[in-house]
Scaffold this motif. Structure first.
Motif, PDB file in Angstrom:
ATOM      1  N   LEU A 124       0.805  -1.441   0.002  1.00 29.41           N
ATOM      2  CA  LEU A 124       0.053   0.096  -0.159  1.00 29.41           C
ATOM      3  C   LEU A 124       0.864   1.084   0.024  1.00 29.41           C
ATOM      4  N   VAL A 170      -8.254   1.048  -2.766  1.00 27.11           N
ATOM      5  CA  VAL A 170      -7.214   0.175  -2.518  1.00 27.11           C
ATOM      6  C   VAL A 170      -6.542  -0.141  -4.011  1.00 27.11           C
ATOM      7  N   SER A 229      -0.346   4.256  -2.315  1.00 32.64           N
ATOM      8  CA  SER A 229      -1.820   4.328  -2.333  1.00 32.64           C
ATOM      9  C   SER A 229      -1.977   5.449  -1.057  1.00 32.64           C
TER      10      SER A 229
END
Length: 322
Positions: free
Chosen positions: A85, A312, A88
């Protein structure tokens, strides 16, 4: 265990024990509601691919874990270390998954920031930061949208309150330069676009710049006959159907109802955010269009699950500017 013994048990816990119990209950709720208990789990569920945030390469190998227990990857091209992640909006997120999902749910209903703060017990700065983070995932969202078949086009306007006026002057009436022009379009499948196009009444070029990339060749365009639409109609090889703007004309009301309803939905949405910085207006419009698409397909894909998947899987980051 009876209801009363549950109550006695909960009230017998000290502050730290109660906090642990609350987290455990929230985790179970998240698992039942979303099928996951963290954004990393959601990223795995939706098959997000690790991307190097430094060079954008997707060529990497696993490289142990971070101190927080997240799987770590190392870029084969630039040797940077990152997690699933890192590229992100959830990179280094300090709010819990449960609280952030609550925030996302409130944003899906376009709740004002003050209510988000009240319901979730977060600061105004945190609420504003996460709104900007989520908006970052839809910036550019409209660029790939296409309209097909029968398409309605029009413009709607909102006051630009960033324009300063002398304390004794009055705000101009009509389609003055004080008003921001939003060019809108919707097709018979309820695909929509809403693009800012300067101030005041738009020229043919502004209409064409706003909508040309969204309207497929050979559409049937229904509009109010404004001459600024003609260049767009010609360039897209579309046919034209005109209903002059007249709220007393039943034919105009009937045939322009879809685009007029869109303007009503859009204005009710924007009125919830009176005082917004107009610099962010296109981001608000992008979020509105994205949510309308989610609601349209809600029966096929529940809205919250679709938004979670979108967030996501989107490679976007937002850095707070001080």
């Amino acid at each position: 265990m009876s209801e009363y013994s549950y109550s006695d048990f909960v009230f017998s816990l000290d502050k730290e024990q109660f906090s642990d119990l609350k987290k455990a209950v929230e985790t179970r709720i998240d698992k039942q509601r979303y099928g996951v208990t963290s954004f990393e789990e959601a990223a795995v569920l939706y098959e997000r691919k690790p991307v190097c945030p430094k060079c954008g390469s997707v060529v990497c190998h696993e490289d142990g874990q971070t101190p927080a227990g997240h799987k770590r990857y190392r870029c084969d091209d630039c040797d940077s270390s990152y997690t699933l992640l890192s590229d992100s909006i959830f990179n280094s997120a300090k709010l819990s998954f449960h609280k952030l999902m609550g925030y996302i749910g409130l944003m899906s209903f376009n709740v004002p920031l003050e209510m988000c703060c009240e319901v979730l017990d977060i600061s105004a700065n945190t609420a504003e930061l996460w709104r900007k983070k989520i908006f970052e995932t839809v910036n550019g969202y409209q660029e790939h949208l296409k309209l097909y078949g029968t398409v309605w086009i029009d413009e709607t306007y909102m006051n630009d309150y960033s324009i300063l006026h002398d304390q004794f002057s009055k705000r101009k009436r009509g389609l003055s330069k004080d008003k921001i022009c939003i060019v809108t379009a919707i097709d018979s499948y309820k695909n929509m676009v809403a693009i800012i196009s300067g101030h005041g009444k738009p020229s043919s070029k502004r209409i064409k710049d706003a909508l040309k990339s969204h309207i497929t060749q050979g559409c049937h365009i229904i509009h109010d006959g404004d001459s600024s639409h003609n260049a767009l109609i010609k360039e897209t090889g579309s046919t034209s159907e005109v209903y002059k703007s007249d709220t007393k004309d039943p034919e105009y009301i009937k045939h322009m109802a879809l685009i007029n309803n869109m303007h009503g939905w859009l204005k009710r949405y924007l009125w919830r955010f009176i005082g917004m910085d107009v610099v962010n207006l296109q981001s608000y419009l992008n979020w509105f269009i994205y949510l309308q698409r989610c609601k349209r397909d809600n029966e096929l894909w529940p809205k919250t699950s679709r938004i979670l998947r979108h967030l996501v899987l989107t490679h976007a980051r937002f850095t707070r500017k001080y």
